[in-house]
Scaffold this active site. Structure first.
Site, PDB file in Angstrom:
ATOM      1  N   ASP A 143      -2.394  -1.736  -3.591  1.00  0.00           N
ATOM      2  CA  ASP A 143      -3.352  -0.185  -4.794  1.00  0.00           C
ATOM      3  C   ASP A 143      -2.175  -0.291  -5.928  1.00  0.00           C
ATOM      4  OD1 ASP A 143      -1.155   0.513  -3.454  1.00  0.00           O
ATOM      5  OD2 ASP A 143      -2.328   2.232  -2.235  1.00  0.00           O
ATOM      6  N   LEU A 177       0.566  -1.432   0.489  1.00  0.00           N
ATOM      7  CA  LEU A 177       0.204   0.078  -0.140  1.00  0.00           C
ATOM      8  C   LEU A 177       0.840   0.990   0.337  1.00  0.00           C
ATOM      9  CD1 LEU A 177      -2.729  -0.993   2.748  1.00  0.00           C
ATOM     10  CD2 LEU A 177      -2.428  -1.305   0.002  1.00  0.00           C
ATOM     11  N   HIS A 178       0.691   1.883  -0.778  1.00  0.00           N
ATOM     12  CA  HIS A 178       1.562   4.048  -1.002  1.00  0.00           C
ATOM     13  C   HIS A 178       0.488   4.776  -1.196  1.00  0.00           C
ATOM     14  CE1 HIS A 178       0.797   2.583  -4.989  1.00  0.00           C
ATOM     15  NE2 HIS A 178       1.544   3.916  -5.324  1.00  0.00           N
ATOM     16  N   ARG A 179      -0.559   4.467  -1.557  1.00  0.00           N
ATOM     17  CA  ARG A 179      -1.531   5.503  -2.256  1.00  0.00           C
ATOM     18  C   ARG A 179      -1.859   6.695  -0.446  1.00  0.00           C
ATOM     19  NH1 ARG A 179      -1.993   5.694  -7.368  1.00  0.00           N
ATOM     20  NH2 ARG A 179      -1.289   4.003  -8.870  1.00  0.00           N
ATOM     21  N   PRO A 180      -1.567   7.748  -1.118  1.00  0.00           N
ATOM     22  CA  PRO A 180      -2.060   8.312  -0.428  1.00  0.00           C
ATOM     23  C   PRO A 180      -3.473   8.670   0.338  1.00  0.00           C
ATOM     24  CG  PRO A 180      -0.758   9.857  -1.921  1.00  0.00           C
ATOM     25  CD  PRO A 180      -0.789   8.226  -2.022  1.00  0.00           C
TER      26      PRO A 180
END
Length: 363
Positions: free
Chosen positions: A282, A208-211
């Protein structure tokens, strides 16, 4: 023909590696073609050492513009200023950009301002979500591109709907899959495999990395808590960015089967993915790789620019509501997850098709 190839972040190098190999083969066979590789330095990545380029079998970049950091506007400006200087000093017939990072857009603008034609690899993909910087990059790049190399029929349709003529669209496949298929025999078991006593198809990988998922305490906590509760105790292996790891610690998530580990190299990470029971992510690129490897994939996003991974592949778009996670895990554990197939032309020969097309162009 002189081609300047642009890469701004680690995934870009996965996409351009097979193109470089195809150019080298064409040149060795007597074709008049050569390349100059530019790393814009958009993302600093400590894993991008000489070993990284050696793993991919490509030379280190001819130049690193070191243009990373700052706001979106500052980064775009730095890339444009430094790439303009490089392109003026090293003229090219075509500037080839890949993907949808800031470097893709910035270097396409510079090339057109200097009257150099632009080829976009992975053109035409759309999420429809203008809140994503990548979507703006895609739209701007494709609005000033000369030659469009696409990964799917959906991308072709998107371009045609925007008024692009058929003769400028080339459906070639996916260079990321060229790299995946070539490197698959070299996937390397990471140290964490033995340390966590992992077993084939008996663990789940999380990225997971999306803001929207990781920058809000309550959202991140609820997502991870729900994944933990739905996982039936299987090990959850989460290669995590230090910033996200700190946030996870701050919100007090402590589950015995949740393992936060350092980011992995390409060969090590894909070994984990290939042998996982499923992946929760994501990331757009990972959905392509899981599709080809036949690994069930759950995408925690409300939209995707890669719909073929859902309509054809093993991916399911769950959205960002944590309530969508338990039913997906029930489907996984009851062995009802779709088998999926591989999209057309995702066959490891995309780069050859790109170079053959480039050689036919009058520039």
């Amino acid at each position: 023909m002189k081609i300047t190839i642009i890469a701004g972040a680690r995934p870009n190098f996965m996409k351009i590696a097979p193109i470089i190999h195809a150019i080298q083969r064409a040149k060795a066979s007597g074709e008049s073609i050569d390349f100059r590789l530019i790393h814009t330095g958009q993302h600093y990545d400590k894993k991008m050492s000489g070993d990284f380029f050696e793993q991919l079998g490509i030379p280190e970049p001819h130049a690193n513009l070191e243009a990373g950091g700052g706001t979106q506007a500052e980064q775009t400006a730095n890339i444009m200023i430094r790439f303009e200087q490089d392109l003026l000093a090293n003229p090219a017939n075509i500037v080839l950009v890949v993907g949808d990072v800031t470097s893709t857009m910035a270097c396409a603008i510079v090339a057109q301002k200097l009257h150099v034609k632009v080829a976009h690899v992975e053109a035409g993909i759309r999420s429809g979500d203008w809140s994503m910087p990548e979507e703006i990059n895609r739209l701007v790049t494709d609005s000033i591109t000369n030659y469009f190399f696409t990964t799917s029929a959906v991308a072709n349709r998107n371009l045609k709907l925007s008024g692009i003529e058929d003769e400028r669209i080339f459906f070639v496949g996916n260079t990321m899959i060229d790299t995946l298929l070539k490197q698959m025999p070299r996937f390397t078991q990471p140290e964490v495999w033995k340390g966590l006593e992992l077993k084939n198809k008996e663990y789940i990988v999380i990225t997971l990395h999306r803001p929207a998922n990781v920058d809000q305490d309550t959202q991140l906590k609820e997502l991870i808590d729900t994944i933990v509760e739905s996982s039936k105790g299987l090990p959850l292996v989460f290669p995590v960015h230090p910033r996200t790891a700190k946030m996870l610690q701050n919100i007090g998530i402590d589950a015995p089967n949740l393992h936060l580990i350092e980011p992995l190299g390409y060969l090590e990470f894909n070994y984990l993915v290939q042998n996982a029971k499923a992946v929760v992510t994501d990331s757009g690129g990972i959905t392509e790789e899981t599709t080809v490897m036949g690994v069930p994939c759950m995408t925690l996003r409300d939209n995707t620019e890669r719909p073929e991974t859902i309509s054809i592949g093993t991916n399911e778009l769950l959205g960002t509501n944590p309530k969508s996670i338990p039913p997906a895990f029930e489907k996984l554990f009851s062995n009802q997850w779709k088998k999926g197939g591989i999209p057309e032309l995702w066959d490891g020969k995309t780069a050859e098709r790109i170079v053959q097309q480039l050689l036919k162009m009058e520039v």
